[in-house]
Design an enzyme around this catalytic site. Structure first.
Site, mmCIF file in Angstrom:
data_model
loop_
_atom_site.group_PDB
_atom_site.id
_atom_site.type_symbol
_atom_site.label_atom_id
_atom_site.label_comp_id
_atom_site.label_asym_id
_atom_site.label_seq_id
_atom_site.Cartn_x
_atom_site.Cartn_y
_atom_site.Cartn_z
ATOM 1 N N ASP A 212 0.850 -1.187 0.000
ATOM 2 C CA ASP A 212 0.000 0.000 0.000
ATOM 3 C C ASP A 212 0.892 1.245 0.000
ATOM 4 O OD1 ASP A 212 -3.040 0.862 0.650
ATOM 5 O OD2 ASP A 212 -1.663 2.224 1.676
ATOM 6 N N ASN A 220 -2.836 12.834 -4.016
ATOM 7 C CA ASN A 220 -3.912 13.261 -4.908
ATOM 8 C C ASN A 220 -4.462 14.627 -4.510
ATOM 9 O OD1 ASN A 220 -4.023 11.136 -6.782
ATOM 10 N ND2 ASN A 220 -5.275 9.876 -5.421
ATOM 11 N N HIS A 225 -4.809 14.369 -9.445
ATOM 12 C CA HIS A 225 -4.871 12.964 -9.825
ATOM 13 C C HIS A 225 -3.916 12.591 -10.950
ATOM 14 C CE1 HIS A 225 -8.206 11.617 -7.268
ATOM 15 N NE2 HIS A 225 -8.680 12.844 -7.409
ATOM 16 N N ASP A 229 -1.647 9.448 -10.599
ATOM 17 C CA ASP A 229 -1.540 8.359 -11.573
ATOM 18 C C ASP A 229 -0.085 8.100 -11.952
ATOM 19 O OD1 ASP A 229 -4.251 8.060 -11.558
ATOM 20 O OD2 ASP A 229 -4.606 9.001 -13.507
ATOM 21 N N GLU A 255 -4.489 2.387 -4.508
ATOM 22 C CA GLU A 255 -3.038 2.380 -4.293
ATOM 23 C C GLU A 255 -2.544 1.052 -3.751
ATOM 24 O OE1 GLU A 255 -4.782 4.400 -0.545
ATOM 25 O OE2 GLU A 255 -5.330 4.027 -2.636
#
Length: 351
Positions: A212, A220, A225, A229, A255
C-alpha cells in the site's frame, strides 16, 4: 481449409493463455507433413538466455507443464539455437533452422510487450513451401492477436500489471501447485542473496504480499490525480524491476498491489521485499518528491486464498499503524502477540 477454420473457431473460444497455446499446437499438428510442434519458453537464468519446452506432443497427445522454467531439466542455453537467437535479436517474425536428418524446423516468436517469452516450434519432414508458410503464418497471427486480446483483458489499464479479476486463477496456478517442494527453484537475481543469507535447513516456500502506498490520498489532494496516476505507474515499474519474471504482480485497485513471490526462503523474502521498499523510498518522484510504501506478507502454505489475503492485509495495516514505510511478516506479529489469529473467513476484512 475447412478443418483449419474449424480449429481456429475452437482456438478462439478459449479464455485462458495455456489452453489457447495447447489449442493452436493441436491445430498445427493436424497439418500435412508436420512431425512435431512445441511451445518453447524463453527466459533468463543468471543473465544467460535459455529456452525450454513448455507444451509438446507425448504419445500423440498434446501435454503442457507449468513447472518453473529454471527448475526444468530440459532447459538449454539459447545459444544452442543460433537461428532462433538471431531471430529474437533481430526482431524477425520467423526463423528457419538448417535442415538436419530430414527435419525442417520453423520458429515463430510471440512478441508481447516488446519482448519474447514464448516461441512456437514447428518441425516437418520436408522443406516449407511458400504456400505452407503462408498457411502457418495465418494461423500463427490469429493466435498471436488473440493472445494479445486475452492479455489486454487481464491487465490494469493504467499500470499494465495483472488486474484483480485474474488473481484467483493465478494464485491457484502459481502457489497451490506444490512447487514449494522443489528445493532448486530459486532462480535469477535471488540466487546470490539466497546463498548469502539462508541456512541449508530453511524451507523454500511461496509468499503473498500486500503493498500500500503511504499517504496516497495526500498526494492526490495536494498535487492532483494526474500526478497521483504517475506515482502509480512509477511504483508499478519499480515492482517489475524488483521481482523476477515468474513472480506475479497485481494492482488490486486504488493504491494497493499484491505480489506472489515464488519459491524462495523466508530470509530471502524479507530481503527482497525490503529491497523493493527501499527502492521506492530512494526514488525521486517528479513534483511529488519522496513516496514510501508499507507491506505485509505471509506464506501461502496454510489457509484459503481469502484467509491468506486477510493475513497479509492484517500485517500491512499493522505496518501502517506503527510508523509506515516498513515490511511486516504476519507469523512474526502473531508469535510476538502483536496480532491475534483470525480463524473465521467472515472476520477477515479485505481492502
Amino acid at each position: 481449409m475447412k478443418p483449419i477454420l474449424q480449429n481456429l473457431v475452437e482456438m478462439t473460444g478459449h479464455r485462458d493463455h495455456l489452453r489457447l497455446e495447447v489449442s493452436v499446437l493441436s491445430t498445427l499438428q493436424k497439418l500435412s507433413s508436420i512431425i512435431e510442434v512445441r511451445a518453447l519458453e524463453l527466459f533468463t537464468e543468471g543473465g544467460v538466455p535459455h529456452v525450454r519446452p513448455r507444451t509438446w506432443v507425448d504419445n500423440g497427445q498434446l501435454v503442457s507443464t507449468d513447472s518453473e522454467a529454471a527448475a526444468d531439466p530440459r532447459r538449454e542455453p539459447l545459444d544452442q539455437y543460433p537461428a532462433l537467437r538471431d531471430c529474437v535479436d533481430n526482431r524477425s517474425e520467423r526463423a528457419l533452422a538448417s535442415p538436419r536428418r530430414g527435419r525442417h524446423v520453423l520458429w515463430l516468436p510471440v512478441w508481447m510487450h516488446d519482448k519474447v517469452s514464448t516461441c512456437l516450434e514447428i518441425t516437418q519432414s520436408r522443406p516449407f513451401s511458400a504456400h505452407k508458410l503462408d498457411v502457418l503464418m495465418g494461423v500463427f497471427q490469429v493466435y498471436q492477436n488473440y493472445q494479445s486480446l486475452l492479455d489486454y483483458s487481464e491487465r490494469d489499464a493504467l499500470t499494465g500489471l495483472f488486474n484483480r479479476k485474474t488473481f484467483d486463477e493465478q494464485f491457484s496456478r502459481y502457489t497451490m501447485s506444490g512447487l514449494a517442494s522443489r528445493s532448486g527453484a530459486v532462480t535469477e537475481s535471488f540466487a546470490a542473496e539466497e546463498t548469502a543469507v539462508a541456512s541449508d535447513n530453511e524451507p523454500v516456500q511461496q509468499w503473498l504480499a500486500v503493498v500500500d502506498i503511504d499517504h496516497f490520498k495526500q498526494v492526490n489532494d495536494r498535487f492532483g490525480h494526474l500526478y497521483g496516476d504517475e506515482v502509480l505507474i512509477l511504483i508499478a515499474n519499480i515492482l517489475r524491476s524488483s521481482f523476477r519474471s515468474h513472480d506475479r504482480i497485481f494492482r488490486f485497485g486504488g493504491e494497493e498491489f499484491v505480489v506472489l513471490l515464488r519459491s524462495t526462503t523466508l530470509s530471502t523474502a524479507h530481503k527482497v521485499f525490503n529491497r523493493f521498499r527501499l527502492a521506492v523510498q530512494e526514488y525521486h518522484f517528479p513534483q511529488v518528491g519522496q513516496v514510501t510504501v508499507s507491506l505485509g506478507f505471509v506464506s501461502t502454505t496454510r489457509g484459503s486464498p481469502v484467509e491468506i489475503l486477510g493475513q497479509a492485509d492484517q500485517a500491512l495495516y499493522y505496518a501502517k499503524e506503527h510508523g509506515r514505510n516498513q515490511v511486516c511478516f504476519y507469523d512474526d506479529l502473531v508469535a510476538s502477540g502483536q496480532l491475534a489469529t483470525k480463524v473465521a473467513n467472515d472476520d477477515v476484512e479485505l481492502f
